[in-house]
Design an enzyme around this catalytic site. Structure first.
Site, PDB file in Angstrom:
ATOM      1  N   LYS A 226     -69.873  35.370-109.981  1.00  0.00           N
ATOM      2  CA  LYS A 226     -70.544  34.853-111.044  1.00  0.00           C
ATOM      3  C   LYS A 226     -69.901  35.468-112.214  1.00  0.00           C
ATOM      4  CE  LYS A 226     -74.614  33.332-109.010  1.00  0.00           C
ATOM      5  NZ  LYS A 226     -76.131  33.534-108.709  1.00  0.00           N
ATOM      6  N   ARG A 266     -75.543  36.831-100.308  1.00  0.00           N
ATOM      7  CA  ARG A 266     -74.875  35.351-100.379  1.00  0.00           C
ATOM      8  C   ARG A 266     -73.401  35.589-100.900  1.00  0.00           C
ATOM      9  NH1 ARG A 266     -74.237  30.867-103.414  1.00  0.00           N
ATOM     10  NH2 ARG A 266     -74.394  28.782-102.286  1.00  0.00           N
TER      11      ARG A 266
END
Length: 301
Positions: A226, A266
Site C-alpha cells: 500500500k 493478506r
C-alpha cells in the site's frame, strides 16, 4: 441452500492460533494498484494462483474488482467472467480459495464453484443480499472496516482517534453481523488499512495491532504494497516507490502482525512473507512458557 463443490475444510484454519496464516492475492483485474493487470487474463491468473499456492499460501484470495482509491466498479457480469474460471481451476488443484467481492451474486457463484471463504471489504454493507447469504450458508466471512466505495472513501478519512474509532465501528459491524445470523465462530475482522485512511491513520493502526484482539475475533491484516509503505524514505512531495517495490516493507508489517498474534496477513509476495513468518515462529517456539522479569544485566557492572 447453495449446492457447493467439495472444498478443503477451512474450520481448522479459522481456529489456528499457534501461527499467523498467509493469504495470497490473485487480482483478476486490469487496473489493480499492485500489478497493473498483469494477471488479468484467465490463464495468467490461474498460473499465478498456483504459484501463490506453491509458495506456501494457506488461502488464495481471488478478486475481480479493483478497490484502489478512485477505481470504477465493473459490472456484475464482468466480475463473474473474471473470477469464476480462476476459482474453479484453483479449487480443482486443492487450494483453499476466498472470493474477494462485495456482491452477493458473485459470492454465491464462487462458493458454488468451491470458494471456502467470502472476503468482503465492505463488511456486507455494499450489497444487502450479502449478509443473508453468508448467514444462511454459515460461511466464513471476512468483514473489513469500510466507509464507502473507492470513488468516495478518501473524503471520509476523518477521525477523532483512528484506533478507537476503527475498533468501535468494527465492533458495531460485528454486532450487526452476528445479530443477522452470521456464525460467530466464522467471522474474521479487518481494520481496513488504506480504506478511508491516510498514511498517519495506517501507521497509528499498525502501532496498535494488539488492541484489535479486544474485538474477540480473528484479525486479517492487509497492508501489502500500500502507498503509505511506498512513501517511506522518500522526500516530501516525491512520488512513492512503485507498488512492486514495496515487498520488503510489506514483509515487515507481516512480522509485526505475527508478533501481535494476528490470525492472517493478506500479501502479494507470498514467498518472502512465508520465510519471514517462519523466523518469527521459530523464535516464538523457543520462548519460555512463562514471561520472566529478569532484565538484561551488564556483566561489567
Amino acid at each position: 441452500m447453495t449446492t457447493r463443490r467439495s472444498t478443503p475444510d477451512v474450520t481448522s484454519l479459522l481456529r489456528t492460533t499457534d501461527r499467523t496464516l498467509v493469504m495470497g492475492v490473485v487480482n483478476v483485474t486490469p487496473d489493480s494498484f499492485s500489478d497493473g493487470g498483469e494477471w488479468f487474463e484467465q490463464e495468467a491468473a490461474v498460473a499465478h494462483g498456483l504459484e501463490v499456492l506453491a509458495a506456501g499460501a494457506d488461502v488464495v484470495d481471488v478478486g475481480g474488482e479493483s478497490t484502489r482509491p478512485g477505481a470504477e466498479r465493473p459490472s456484475v457480469e464482468e466480475e463473474l467472467r473474471r473470477v469464476l474460471p480462476v476459482v474453479t481451476a484453483l479449487v480443482a488443484q486443492g487450494a483453499v480459495v476466498s472470493i474477494d467481492t462485495m456482491r452477493a451474486e458473485v459470492a454465491r457463484a464462487a462458493v458454488h464453484a468451491g470458494a471456502a471463504l467470502v472476503n468482503d471489504v465492505s463488511g456486507g454493507l455494499a450489497d444487502p443480499g450479502m449478509v443473508p447469504f453468508v448467514a444462511m450458508e454459515r460461511l466464513p466471512f471476512v468483514a473489513m472496516h469500510w466507509r464507502g466505495h473507492s470513488t468516495e472513501m478518501q473524503s471520509r478519512a476523518v477521525y477523532t482517534d483512528v484506533v478507537a474509532d476503527v475498533v468501535r465501528e468494527l465492533a458495531e459491524r460485528r454486532d450487526a453481523l452476528l445479530a443477522a445470523g452470521v456464525d460467530e465462530d466464522s467471522l474474521v475482522l479487518d481494520p481496513g488499512l488504506g480504506f478511508a485512511k491516510h498514511a498517519e491513520h495506517n501507521w497509528a493502526l499498525m502501532a496498535a495491532l494488539p488492541e484489535l484482539h479486544a474485538l474477540g475475533h480473528p484479525i486479517l491484516l492487509g497492508a501489502s504494497r500500500k502507498t503509505f509503505l511506498g512513501r517511506l524514505g522518500r522526500d516530501e512531495g516525491a512520488a512513492p516507490r512503485p507498488a512492486a517495490e514495496r515487498d520488503v516493507e510489506t514483509t515487515a508489517t507481516s512480522v509485526m502482525a505475527a508478533m501481535a498474534g494476528l490470525w492472517c496477513v493478506r500479501v502479494h509476495d507470498v514467498a518472502s512473507t512465508v520465510r519471514a513468518l517462519a523466523v518469527v515462529q521459530a523464535a516464538l517456539d523457543h520462548a519460555p512458557d512463562e514471561p520472566t522479569d529478569t532484565a538484561w544485566e551488564d556483566p561489567d557492572r
